[in-house]
Design an enzyme around this catalytic site. Structure first.
Site, PDB file in Angstrom:
ATOM      1  N   HIS A 122      -7.254  -6.358   0.214  1.00  0.00           N
ATOM      2  CA  HIS A 122      -6.136  -5.416   0.242  1.00  0.00           C
ATOM      3  C   HIS A 122      -5.076  -5.820   1.265  1.00  0.00           C
ATOM      4  O   HIS A 122      -3.890  -5.600   1.050  1.00  0.00           O
ATOM      5  CB  HIS A 122      -6.665  -4.014   0.544  1.00  0.00           C
ATOM      6  CG  HIS A 122      -5.611  -2.946   0.512  1.00  0.00           C
ATOM      7  ND1 HIS A 122      -4.826  -2.705  -0.593  1.00  0.00           N
ATOM      8  CD2 HIS A 122      -5.202  -2.049   1.468  1.00  0.00           C
ATOM      9  CE1 HIS A 122      -3.986  -1.715  -0.343  1.00  0.00           C
ATOM     10  NE2 HIS A 122      -4.194  -1.307   0.904  1.00  0.00           N
TER      11      HIS A 122
ATOM     12  N   SER B 284       0.838  -1.195   0.000  1.00  0.00           N
ATOM     13  CA  SER B 284       0.000   0.000   0.000  1.00  0.00           C
ATOM     14  C   SER B 284       0.880   1.254   0.000  1.00  0.00           C
ATOM     15  O   SER B 284       1.683   1.438  -0.905  1.00  0.00           O
ATOM     16  CB  SER B 284      -0.979  -0.064   1.179  1.00  0.00           C
ATOM     17  OG  SER B 284      -2.081   0.784   0.981  1.00  0.00           O
TER      18      SER B 284
ATOM     19  N   ASP C 130      -1.618  14.823  12.469  1.00  0.00           N
ATOM     20  CA  ASP C 130      -1.739  16.141  11.827  1.00  0.00           C
ATOM     21  C   ASP C 130      -1.093  16.135  10.443  1.00  0.00           C
ATOM     22  O   ASP C 130      -1.690  16.589   9.457  1.00  0.00           O
ATOM     23  CB  ASP C 130      -1.109  17.224  12.698  1.00  0.00           C
ATOM     24  CG  ASP C 130      -1.904  17.483  13.972  1.00  0.00           C
ATOM     25  OD1 ASP C 130      -3.081  17.068  14.025  1.00  0.00           O
ATOM     26  OD2 ASP C 130      -1.347  18.084  14.903  1.00  0.00           O
TER      27      ASP C 130
END
Length: 252
Positions: free
Chosen positions: A232, A85, A173
């Site tokens: 996945h 990924s 963040d």
């Protein structure tokens, strides 16, 4: 330097470097790394802004590739690189930016393209969790259930929760800010002429037939294969089959 975990001591063959995906860590790959280490030295890493590695101000694929390149130099490359990924995109970028550092490339269920499925909702769920009242992973699991109904997704995310420290081992963040870069893939003009295997889960929709032309342009020797019954998270859903496919390719 990224935080590394090393398995095995056999240095007669090139080392294997395993690169995890978004919200993961090297520990996600511990079982497969241990099994592959019977004949090779295997290194798993925590990517920047994940796990025990440092929090950085950026999270783009050229930076991730640079991080991985430093690891390859430290462990004595060139290396055989497995990436899943986000980690697969980082591994691809390493092979394109510094092909001399990669001997063989195994990309797990991802293509060098931009995707539309953002993962920001998981960041919002993690950030909304009031960690002051969480004393066990079970507490956190129950608190996340409404926002994340999939039990396996919660279990995966909770591997990155430091319960005692009341914090996530993820730079939420920066990962949120750079999500478009993470699900995207920058324009690239190089190519990797070494052996490459794009191994997908047969029930996953991440690697499509229309992706084949760009894969072949960037990775002319690329072969594609699928693991039946896997989605996945193919390495977690079908670990033995993934291990067998990796061994066959890396030892060819």
């Amino acid at each position: 330097m990224l935080d590394m975990q090393t398995f095995g001591e056999d240095t007669r063959h090139p080392p294997i470097l395993i690169v995890h995906g978004l919200y993961g860590s090297g520990r996600n790959w511990g079982v497969i790394a241990k099994r592959l280490s019977d004949t090779r030295r295997v290194v798993t890493v925590d990517m920047r802004n994940h796990g025990a590695s440092g929090w950085e101000a950026t999270h783009n694929y050229h930076d991730l590739a640079s991080d991985l390149g430093k690891v390859v130099d430290k462990i004595g490359g060139p290396a055989d690189v497995i990436g899943h990924s986000m980690g697969g995109k980082g591994a691809m970028m390493l092979a394109l930016d510094a092909p001399e550092k990669v001997r063989r490339l195994l990309v797990a269920d991802i293509a060098p393209v931009s995707y539309s499925h953002t993962q920001v909702h998981l960041i919002h769920a993690m950030r909304s969790l009031d960690l002051s009242g969480i004393n066990t992973r079970s507490d956190a699991d129950a608190a996340l259930a409404a926002a994340i109904p999939e039990r396996d997704v919660r279990a995966f995310l909770l591997q990155s929760l430091d319960v005692a420290g009341k914090c996530w081992r993820l730079n939420l963040d920066v990962l949120e800010r750079d999500m478009e870069l993470i699900i995207g893939f920058p324009p690239v003009f190089g190519r990797f002429d070494g052996p490459a295997l794009f191994l997908a889960g047969a029930t996953s929709d991440y690697v499509q037939p229309e992706h084949r032309p760009i894969i072949k342009r960037l990775f002319p020797q690329a072969r594609q294969a699928k693991i039946p019954g896997a989605g996945h998270w193919l390495h977690a859903e079908k670990p033995r089959e993934f291990e067998a496919a990796a061994r066959a390719f890396l030892n060819a």
